[in-house]
Design a protein around this motif. Sequence first.
Motif, PDB file in Angstrom:
ATOM      1  N   LEU A  21       0.825  -1.211   0.000  1.00  0.00           N
ATOM      2  CA  LEU A  21       0.000   0.000   0.000  1.00  0.00           C
ATOM      3  C   LEU A  21       0.859   1.261   0.000  1.00  0.00           C
ATOM      4  CD1 LEU A  21      -2.828  -1.091   2.459  1.00  0.00           C
ATOM      5  CD2 LEU A  21      -2.808  -1.205  -0.052  1.00  0.00           C
ATOM      6  N   ARG A  25       0.914   3.965  -3.123  1.00  0.00           N
ATOM      7  CA  ARG A  25       0.606   5.386  -2.890  1.00  0.00           C
ATOM      8  C   ARG A  25       1.752   6.271  -3.366  1.00  0.00           C
ATOM      9  NH1 ARG A  25      -1.788   3.466   1.828  1.00  0.00           N
ATOM     10  NH2 ARG A  25       0.147   3.738   2.980  1.00  0.00           N
ATOM     11  N   ALA A  61      -4.980   1.237  -2.108  1.00  0.00           N
ATOM     12  CA  ALA A  61      -4.119   2.390  -1.825  1.00  0.00           C
ATOM     13  C   ALA A  61      -4.504   3.587  -2.687  1.00  0.00           C
ATOM     14  CB  ALA A  61      -2.651   2.030  -2.047  1.00  0.00           C
TER      15      ALA A  61
END
Length: 122
Positions: A21, A25, A61
């Motif tokens: 995640l 991101r 994410a």
Amino acid sequence: MKVRGLRGATTVARNDREEILRATRELMEEIVRANDIDVDDVASVILTMTPDLNAAFPAFAVRQLPGWQWVPLMCATEINVPGSLPRSIRVLVHLNTEKRQDELVHVYLGEAVQLRPDIATR
């Protein structure tokens, strides 16, 4: 206005939910920053991970980024080619833009730089 494909990729050290995640991101934030993207101009995003990653959906994410909850996202498994880069996350953003193809900044982070050294920005 045309729909253009914008590529990016990154890698993680291990099959860990938080690491997947975080890396996703980071990749998406850098793609947005480097290309000055308004989320309203994004038509859809395809995310893939190599078969050795399955601890999280990378789309989760992306949905956490401000404004991205309405963008159509799809996750898939990358083709398992022997000798290919392990633990990698790849993205293809379909973007409505006035920019020419050669004006787009494709973002490759971590070990993923070796996937496209001809266009990797760092």
